[in-house]
Scaffold this active site. Structure first.
Site, short mmCIF file in Angstrom:
data_model
loop_
_atom_site.label_atom_id
_atom_site.label_comp_id
_atom_site.label_asym_id
_atom_site.label_seq_id
_atom_site.Cartn_x
_atom_site.Cartn_y
_atom_site.Cartn_z
N CYS A 191 0.85 13.25 -9.82
CA CYS A 191 -0.08 13.17 -8.49
C CYS A 191 0.55 14.93 -8.28
O CYS A 191 0.19 15.58 -9.20
CB CYS A 191 -0.77 12.13 -7.94
SG CYS A 191 -1.86 12.51 -6.88
N LYS B 127 -13.26 14.15 -2.17
CA LYS B 127 -12.04 13.31 -2.40
C LYS B 127 -12.79 13.39 -3.88
O LYS B 127 -13.77 12.25 -4.10
CB LYS B 127 -11.94 12.30 -1.58
CG LYS B 127 -10.54 11.91 -2.17
CD LYS B 127 -10.07 10.89 -1.05
CE LYS B 127 -8.56 9.95 -2.12
NZ LYS B 127 -8.53 8.89 -0.78
N SER C 108 -7.39 9.60 -7.81
CA SER C 108 -7.34 9.05 -6.02
C SER C 108 -6.51 10.46 -5.18
O SER C 108 -5.86 10.89 -5.21
CB SER C 108 -6.03 8.09 -5.30
OG SER C 108 -6.77 8.51 -3.38
N HIS D 96 -3.05 7.81 -11.61
CA HIS D 96 -2.60 6.19 -11.36
C HIS D 96 -2.56 5.46 -12.31
O HIS D 96 -3.12 4.58 -11.25
CB HIS D 96 -2.19 6.43 -9.72
CG HIS D 96 -2.41 7.51 -8.56
ND1 HIS D 96 -0.76 7.88 -8.39
CD2 HIS D 96 -2.95 8.45 -7.80
CE1 HIS D 96 -1.28 8.41 -7.61
NE2 HIS D 96 -1.96 9.50 -7.15
N GLU E 288 -0.24 3.61 -12.83
CA GLU E 288 0.45 2.80 -12.39
C GLU E 288 -0.05 2.20 -11.37
O GLU E 288 0.49 0.69 -10.76
CB GLU E 288 1.95 3.04 -11.75
CG GLU E 288 1.41 3.94 -10.92
CD GLU E 288 0.91 5.46 -10.34
OE1 GLU E 288 1.01 6.66 -9.21
OE2 GLU E 288 0.87 5.55 -11.54
N ARG F 27 -9.03 0.47 3.85
CA ARG F 27 -8.38 1.98 5.21
C ARG F 27 -8.99 2.71 5.63
O ARG F 27 -9.53 3.29 6.77
CB ARG F 27 -7.08 2.21 4.57
CG ARG F 27 -6.00 2.92 5.51
CD ARG F 27 -4.40 3.79 5.15
NE ARG F 27 -5.32 4.57 3.26
CZ ARG F 27 -5.02 5.16 2.42
NH1 ARG F 27 -3.51 5.36 2.57
NH2 ARG F 27 -5.14 6.65 2.07
#
Length: 242
Positions: A100, A121, A146, A188, A190, A202
């Protein structure tokens, strides 16, 4: 692992979970930039569990992983630890996975490849096609994204890099140098299953795409990137370990 994320324990858990599945003797050490002003983690924790970046030349490593960081909208030169990490990017000759923002920063440092802001996004789980035969992934795969910025495909190709995985919706996911020593990942894999849900709750933004069953946040999570994640990291360890 150069851990640039604010909540360091989460990243530690993510990668320890991945490497625990691999039948190899792996010792994972964590590294931190010394020139950053830390607000989300105590210096006592860092000093106890982490190695300062300016000390990594005193030890022997087989490979590195550089994580992302939630600073992608900053100019690189405005990041407080940029000079330190830029020096690492330029000097590092070890096999390395850059993830990223870590990938974007390394592409900028090594090849002068700029990042650009997306209209909105990129947030969700996307299917990718394997574009080039490689030692790590063989079949179409899913992976989370993301991020608010991206690198242009043509800039990556002009730099002589190989595009390994790509999505029609999410763009270039993985590219590398011809010798596979430097691998740059925009997503991502992971992530644990709940990570995008945490970000959604959030930020109170858009629902992550292709993440909840029927795209309904009341439904269960589609954890469909686990096989790709495990395959990629297992094969990478085999590749660097011989």
């Amino acid at each position: 692992m150069v851990n640039l994320m604010p909540i360091k324990q989460e990243v530690e858990y993510q990668f320890s979970t991945i490497f625990e599945k691999i039948d190899r003797d792996i010792e994972l050490k964590y590294i931190y930039p010394t020139t950053h002003n830390y607000k989300n983690i105590s210096l006592d924790y860092l000093r106890e569990k982490y190695i300062p970046m300016n000390k990594i030349g005193e030890d022997v490593y087989d490979a590195f992983i550089v994580t992302g960081a939630p600073i992608e909208r900053y100019n690189y030169e405005d990041v407080d630890f940029w000079q330190e990490i830029d020096s690492f990017f330029k000097k590092n000759k070890h096999p390395t996975i850059y993830i990223c923002w870590g990938a974007q920063g390394a592409l900028y440092s090594k090849f002068g490849i700029e990042k650009y802001e997306l209209d909105k996004k990129l947030f969700g789980v996307y299917e990718h096609e394997v574009k080039e035969k490689n030692p790590f992934i063989k079949n179409r795969f899913y992976a989370p994204h993301s991020r608010n910025t991206y690198n242009k495909k043509e800039s990556i190709e002009e730099a002589g890099l190989i595009i390994i995985g790509e999505s029609d919706e999410a763009g270039v996911y993985m590219c590398s140098t011809a010798d596979y020593k430097s691998i740059f990942i925009s997503g991502h894999s992971e992530y644990q299953p709940e990570r995008l849900k945490f970000e959604f709750e959030r930020d109170r933004g858009e629902i992550p795409k292709n993440y909840f069953v029927e795209n309904n946040p009341e439904n269960e999570i589609l954890f469909n990137w686990e096989n790709h994640r495990d395959e990629f990291y297992k094969n990478w360890i085999e590749f660097i370990g011989g």
